[in-house]
Design a protein around this motif. Structure first.
Motif, PDB file in Angstrom:
ATOM      1  N   ARG A  96       0.787  -1.149   0.067  1.00  0.00           N
ATOM      2  CA  ARG A  96       0.002  -0.024  -0.179  1.00  0.00           C
ATOM      3  C   ARG A  96       0.590   1.389  -0.078  1.00  0.00           C
ATOM      4  O   ARG A  96       0.265   2.645  -0.337  1.00  0.00           O
ATOM      5  N   ARG A  97       2.040   1.195   0.115  1.00  0.00           N
ATOM      6  CA  ARG A  97       2.856   2.172   0.337  1.00  0.00           C
ATOM      7  C   ARG A  97       3.080   2.871  -1.091  1.00  0.00           C
ATOM      8  O   ARG A  97       3.101   2.306  -2.198  1.00  0.00           O
ATOM      9  N   LYS A  98       3.148   4.233  -1.138  1.00  0.00           N
ATOM     10  CA  LYS A  98       3.237   4.820  -2.394  1.00  0.00           C
ATOM     11  C   LYS A  98       4.529   5.510  -2.730  1.00  0.00           C
ATOM     12  O   LYS A  98       5.367   5.464  -1.778  1.00  0.00           O
ATOM     13  N   THR A  99       5.014   5.717  -3.886  1.00  0.00           N
ATOM     14  CA  THR A  99       6.175   6.525  -4.325  1.00  0.00           C
ATOM     15  C   THR A  99       6.055   7.507  -5.096  1.00  0.00           C
ATOM     16  O   THR A  99       5.073   7.825  -5.658  1.00  0.00           O
ATOM     17  N   ILE A 100       7.061   8.546  -5.022  1.00  0.00           N
ATOM     18  CA  ILE A 100       7.246   9.885  -5.629  1.00  0.00           C
ATOM     19  C   ILE A 100       7.988   9.410  -6.765  1.00  0.00           C
ATOM     20  O   ILE A 100       9.264   9.229  -6.709  1.00  0.00           O
ATOM     21  N   PRO A 101       7.829   9.948  -8.072  1.00  0.00           N
ATOM     22  CA  PRO A 101       8.660   9.772  -9.121  1.00  0.00           C
ATOM     23  C   PRO A 101       9.937  10.836  -9.075  1.00  0.00           C
ATOM     24  O   PRO A 101       9.568  11.733  -8.683  1.00  0.00           O
ATOM     25  N   THR A 102      10.983  10.327  -9.561  1.00  0.00           N
ATOM     26  CA  THR A 102      12.135  11.191  -9.318  1.00  0.00           C
ATOM     27  C   THR A 102      12.495  12.188 -10.407  1.00  0.00           C
ATOM     28  O   THR A 102      13.095  13.154 -10.470  1.00  0.00           O
ATOM     29  N   GLY A 103      11.588  12.062 -11.573  1.00  0.00           N
ATOM     30  CA  GLY A 103      11.823  12.388 -12.671  1.00  0.00           C
ATOM     31  C   GLY A 103      12.572  11.515 -13.775  1.00  0.00           C
ATOM     32  O   GLY A 103      12.538  11.893 -15.037  1.00  0.00           O
ATOM     33  N   SER A 104      13.446  10.749 -13.405  1.00  0.00           N
ATOM     34  CA  SER A 104      14.096   9.985 -14.223  1.00  0.00           C
ATOM     35  C   SER A 104      13.844   8.078 -13.946  1.00  0.00           C
ATOM     36  O   SER A 104      13.456   7.731 -12.987  1.00  0.00           O
ATOM     37  N   LYS A 105      13.292   7.837 -15.157  1.00  0.00           N
ATOM     38  CA  LYS A 105      12.603   6.490 -15.012  1.00  0.00           C
ATOM     39  C   LYS A 105      13.505   5.377 -14.467  1.00  0.00           C
ATOM     40  O   LYS A 105      13.412   4.562 -13.894  1.00  0.00           O
ATOM     41  N   TYR A 252       2.908   9.282  10.050  1.00  0.00           N
ATOM     42  CA  TYR A 252       2.268   9.922   9.475  1.00  0.00           C
ATOM     43  C   TYR A 252       2.253   9.466   7.609  1.00  0.00           C
ATOM     44  O   TYR A 252       1.719  10.072   6.801  1.00  0.00           O
ATOM     45  N   ASP A 253       2.936   8.076   7.568  1.00  0.00           N
ATOM     46  CA  ASP A 253       2.930   7.772   6.209  1.00  0.00           C
ATOM     47  C   ASP A 253       3.475   8.549   5.254  1.00  0.00           C
ATOM     48  O   ASP A 253       3.037   8.915   4.122  1.00  0.00           O
ATOM     49  N   MET A 254       4.685   9.170   5.483  1.00  0.00           N
ATOM     50  CA  MET A 254       5.487  10.412   4.739  1.00  0.00           C
ATOM     51  C   MET A 254       6.607   9.631   3.978  1.00  0.00           C
ATOM     52  O   MET A 254       7.241   8.569   4.519  1.00  0.00           O
ATOM     53  N   ALA A 255       6.908  10.344   3.038  1.00  0.00           N
ATOM     54  CA  ALA A 255       8.300   9.776   2.314  1.00  0.00           C
ATOM     55  C   ALA A 255       9.086  11.048   3.009  1.00  0.00           C
ATOM     56  O   ALA A 255       8.705  12.037   2.889  1.00  0.00           O
TER      57      ALA A 255
END
Length: 334
Positions: A96-105, A252-255
């Motif tokens: 269920r954890r989410k990810t933030i794209p870095t801009g580079s695949k 807080y389920d933060m990145a």
């Protein structure tokens, strides 16, 4: 039930809704004010605290003691349903954890999808290799990815909102809308950084902060604690600050993303070619153990091009990808 009693119950429920600390056993409005004065605004901030730290910050006011601190933390933990999980439950939570794209695949690939929630990602490297650019790019992309706001702490007074707007515009986003969920604070010293983190619970909760970035995390500690004789207190404070970040990420389920500087070691170039040994990240083992994933950015002879290497991870293999800095922030190189 009389109207008077009904009004009292409704008023009490409203007070608890308005101030969650009043849900804790034995916490009166007066003691809640004392907790807030010390930086504890949420149940999470109490549940994730260490008893002697809580007692140290509250003191013996209003009859508080170490035993009462331990009891208060136990009660807060029970309110949050903190318990032992089965391996299956933990696996489902990881999914269920989410990810933030870095801009580079490519960089996303070696990170297992991007900057992940409930984890600390460290990005280290020398100057002009792309660390701050990664902060900018992920700050622009995080609100959509996580559905919340961004908080950036700047310890070097180098943050540029104009650059963030430029990246947003280059990515065909409205610059005004892109910077709206991004909150910035300059923290000139290590004590200010720690104080900001200690009192951040209320702001994180109220603004729904889902991504915290610190650029650069170890820099103020490096400036203020020079020399071997100050190494011990520096590392203790650094370890305490990392502990606060771990609590935020999980509660807080933060990145969390922190950038880090490197140390020049001229002799090392004759014995190894691994970048983290040639110019190791500062912070020593405290930083190495605190981060879930460590990315090392190594500049190349090509302008604005760096090699990103996952030098350490708790669950991912060592891999490298080449990235570049463009108007859009961080992107794949070629």
């Amino acid at each position: 039930m009389s109207e008077a009693v009904g009004e009292m119950i409704c008023e009490g429920e409203f007070e608890e809704f308005r101030d969650p600390l009043l849900k804790l056993r034995g916490v009166t409005p007066e003691f809640a004010a004392l907790l807030k004065e010390a930086g504890y605004f949420t149940i999470e901030s109490i549940a994730t605290e260490v008893p002697h730290f809580l007692f140290q910050r509250i003191g013996e006011r209003m009859g508080f003691s170490l035993d009462k601190a331990e009891a208060l933390i136990r009660d807060a933990r029970s309110k949050l349903d903190i318990r032992i999980l089965s391996a299956r439950e933990l696996y489902e939570e990881e999914l269920r954890r989410k990810t933030i794209p870095t801009g580079s695949k490519g960089l996303d690939e070696i990170l297992g999808g991007g900057i992940r929630t409930q984890e600390i990602t460290e990005v280290c490297g020398s100057y002009a290799c792309g660390k701050t650019e990664l902060v900018y790019t992920t700050a622009v992309l995080a609100p959509k990815a996580l559905g919340g706001d961004v908080l950036i702490l700047d310890t070097e007074a180098t943050l540029s909102v104009s650059r963030i707007r430029q990246i947003a515009k280059a990515r065909e986003l409205d610059p005004d809308e892109a910077i709206s969920p991004i909150h910035l604070r300059r923290v000139p010293s290590s004590s200010d950084l720690i104080a900001t983190l200690e009192t951040a619970h209320k702001f994180i909760k109220e603004r729904n902060i889902r991504y915290l970035a610190i650029d650069s995390f170890v820099s103020p500690f490096r400036r203020e604690y020079p020399g071997r004789e100050l190494l011990c207190p520096r590392q203790q404070k650094l370890n305490y600050a990392i502990g606060l970040l771990i609590k935020f990420a999980r509660a807080y389920d933060m990145a969390v993303l922190v950038t880090n500087q490197v140390l020049a070691t001229p002799v090392a170039q004759y014995t190894t070619t691994r970048p983290e040994f040639l110019r190791p990240p500062i912070g020593g083992y405290v930083m190495a153990y605190g981060a879930n994933n460590r990315i090392y950015l190594q500049e190349t002879d090509k302008p604005n091009v760096s090699i990103a290497t996952l030098i350490d991870s708790s669950y991912l293999p060592r891999q490298s990808r080449t990235i570049k800095i463009t108007e859009r922030g961080i992107e794949d190189a070629g």
